[in-house]
Design a protein around this motif. Structure first.
Motif, short mmCIF file in Angstrom:
data_model
loop_
_atom_site.label_atom_id
_atom_site.label_comp_id
_atom_site.label_asym_id
_atom_site.label_seq_id
_atom_site.Cartn_x
_atom_site.Cartn_y
_atom_site.Cartn_z
N PRO A 185 0.83 -1.20 0.00
CA PRO A 185 0.00 0.00 0.00
C PRO A 185 0.87 1.25 0.00
CG PRO A 185 0.01 -1.00 2.18
CD PRO A 185 0.78 -1.91 1.27
N HIS A 186 0.38 2.29 -0.67
CA HIS A 186 1.09 3.56 -0.77
C HIS A 186 0.47 4.58 0.18
CE1 HIS A 186 3.48 2.74 -4.54
NE2 HIS A 186 2.71 1.67 -4.43
N CYS A 187 1.30 5.45 0.69
CA CYS A 187 0.89 6.48 1.64
C CYS A 187 -0.17 7.40 1.03
CB CYS A 187 2.11 7.29 2.05
SG CYS A 187 1.74 8.64 3.20
N PRO A 188 -1.24 7.68 1.78
CA PRO A 188 -2.26 8.59 1.26
C PRO A 188 -1.78 10.03 1.17
CG PRO A 188 -2.84 7.81 3.47
CD PRO A 188 -1.60 7.09 3.06
N ARG A 189 -0.69 10.36 1.85
CA ARG A 189 -0.21 11.75 1.83
C ARG A 189 0.85 12.00 0.77
NH1 ARG A 189 -1.08 10.45 7.17
NH2 ARG A 189 -2.79 11.63 8.07
N CYS A 190 1.86 11.11 0.68
CA CYS A 190 2.98 11.38 -0.23
C CYS A 190 3.12 10.36 -1.36
CB CYS A 190 4.29 11.47 0.54
SG CYS A 190 4.92 9.87 1.10
N THR B 175 -0.14 -11.37 13.71
CA THR B 175 -0.30 -12.33 14.79
C THR B 175 -1.76 -12.75 14.87
OG1 THR B 175 -0.82 -10.66 16.46
CG2 THR B 175 1.53 -11.15 16.11
N PRO B 176 -2.09 -13.81 15.63
CA PRO B 176 -3.50 -14.18 15.78
C PRO B 176 -4.34 -13.05 16.39
CG PRO B 176 -2.11 -15.98 16.48
CD PRO B 176 -1.20 -14.81 16.22
N GLN B 177 -3.75 -12.24 17.26
CA GLN B 177 -4.47 -11.12 17.88
C GLN B 177 -4.66 -9.97 16.89
OE1 GLN B 177 -1.64 -12.42 19.25
NE2 GLN B 177 -2.55 -13.62 20.88
N HIS B 178 -3.70 -9.79 15.99
CA HIS B 178 -3.74 -8.72 14.98
C HIS B 178 -3.42 -9.33 13.63
CE1 HIS B 178 -4.08 -5.62 18.02
NE2 HIS B 178 -3.11 -6.21 18.68
N PRO B 179 -4.42 -9.92 12.97
CA PRO B 179 -4.16 -10.63 11.71
C PRO B 179 -3.88 -9.71 10.52
CG PRO B 179 -6.49 -10.68 12.22
CD PRO B 179 -5.80 -10.05 13.40
N LEU B 180 -4.10 -8.40 10.70
CA LEU B 180 -3.84 -7.45 9.62
C LEU B 180 -2.74 -6.49 10.06
CD1 LEU B 180 -7.53 -6.78 8.60
CD2 LEU B 180 -5.88 -8.26 7.46
N PRO B 181 -1.81 -6.18 9.16
CA PRO B 181 -0.65 -5.38 9.54
C PRO B 181 -0.96 -3.90 9.81
CG PRO B 181 -0.59 -5.88 7.20
CD PRO B 181 -1.75 -6.62 7.78
N LEU B 182 -0.06 -3.30 10.57
CA LEU B 182 -0.06 -1.87 10.82
C LEU B 182 1.08 -1.27 10.01
CD1 LEU B 182 -1.22 0.45 12.62
CD2 LEU B 182 0.65 -0.04 14.20
N TYR B 183 0.81 -0.15 9.33
CA TYR B 183 1.79 0.49 8.47
C TYR B 183 2.06 1.91 8.93
CZ TYR B 183 0.28 -3.11 5.09
OH TYR B 183 -0.04 -4.28 4.46
N ALA B 184 3.22 2.43 8.52
CA ALA B 184 3.56 3.84 8.70
C ALA B 184 4.42 4.26 7.51
CB ALA B 184 4.32 4.06 10.00
N CYS B 185 4.45 5.54 7.25
CA CYS B 185 5.24 6.06 6.13
C CYS B 185 6.57 6.58 6.64
CB CYS B 185 4.48 7.18 5.42
SG CYS B 185 5.40 7.86 4.01
N GLY B 186 7.65 6.06 6.09
CA GLY B 186 8.99 6.49 6.49
C GLY B 186 9.31 7.91 6.04
N LYS B 187 8.64 8.39 5.00
CA LYS B 187 8.86 9.77 4.53
C LYS B 187 8.08 10.79 5.35
CE LYS B 187 10.06 9.73 -0.28
NZ LYS B 187 9.61 10.10 -1.62
N CYS B 188 6.84 10.46 5.69
CA CYS B 188 5.98 11.42 6.38
C CYS B 188 6.19 11.43 7.89
CB CYS B 188 4.51 11.11 6.08
SG CYS B 188 4.03 11.39 4.38
N SER B 189 6.61 10.31 8.46
CA SER B 189 6.74 10.20 9.90
C SER B 189 8.20 9.87 10.26
CB SER B 189 5.82 9.10 10.44
OG SER B 189 6.05 8.93 11.82
N ARG B 190 8.78 10.66 11.06
CA ARG B 190 10.17 10.41 11.49
C ARG B 190 10.21 9.56 12.75
NH1 ARG B 190 11.60 11.05 6.88
NH2 ARG B 190 11.89 13.12 6.06
N ARG B 191 9.05 9.08 13.23
CA ARG B 191 8.99 8.28 14.46
C ARG B 191 9.32 6.83 14.23
NH1 ARG B 191 3.18 10.10 16.35
NH2 ARG B 191 2.98 10.45 14.14
N ILE B 192 9.47 6.39 12.97
CA ILE B 192 9.75 4.97 12.73
C ILE B 192 11.16 4.79 12.26
CG2 ILE B 192 7.37 4.34 12.28
CD1 ILE B 192 8.06 4.39 9.29
#
Length: 98
Positions: free
Chosen positions: A65-70, A81-98
């Motif tokens: 998936p591509h970032c909705p902002r950039c 995981t079984p508790q979270h079967p769908l991934p969480l994403y972040a954008c390396g360009k838009c967010s410097r927290r990752i």
């Protein structure tokens, strides 16, 4: 507090792996009815994959998936995981927290 946003994902390649996030809505039911995949933004700059059906883990892992902002490809920041079967994403360009 931020409102929950749902970004429909539209396929942008012939292989079916690249998806661009479109204009957000606050109506999950509309997105679920018309799209196979979407991103849910509950926390600013972090996006959880949403699906209308239950694709295989292999199919989910090949999604880009591509970032909705950039427009950059989002990075996976959580494992499936079984508790979270769908991934969480972040954008390396838009967010410097990752």
């Amino acid at each position: 507090m931020m409102d929950v946003r749902y970004y429909p994902l539209v396929r942008i390649d012939t292989d079916g792996n690249e998806y661009q996030a479109m204009t957000p809505t606050d109506n999950e039911e509309t997105v679920r009815t018309h799209h196979r995949f979407w991103l849910t933004e509950v926390v600013s700059d972090y996006f959880r994959l949403g699906t209308a059906d239950k694709p295989s883990a292999a199919a989910i892992e090949t999604l880009r998936p591509h970032c909705p902002r950039c427009g950059a490809v989002l990075r996976t920041v959580s494992l499936i995981t079984p508790q979270h079967p769908l991934p969480l994403y972040a954008c390396g360009k838009c967010s410097r927290r990752i």
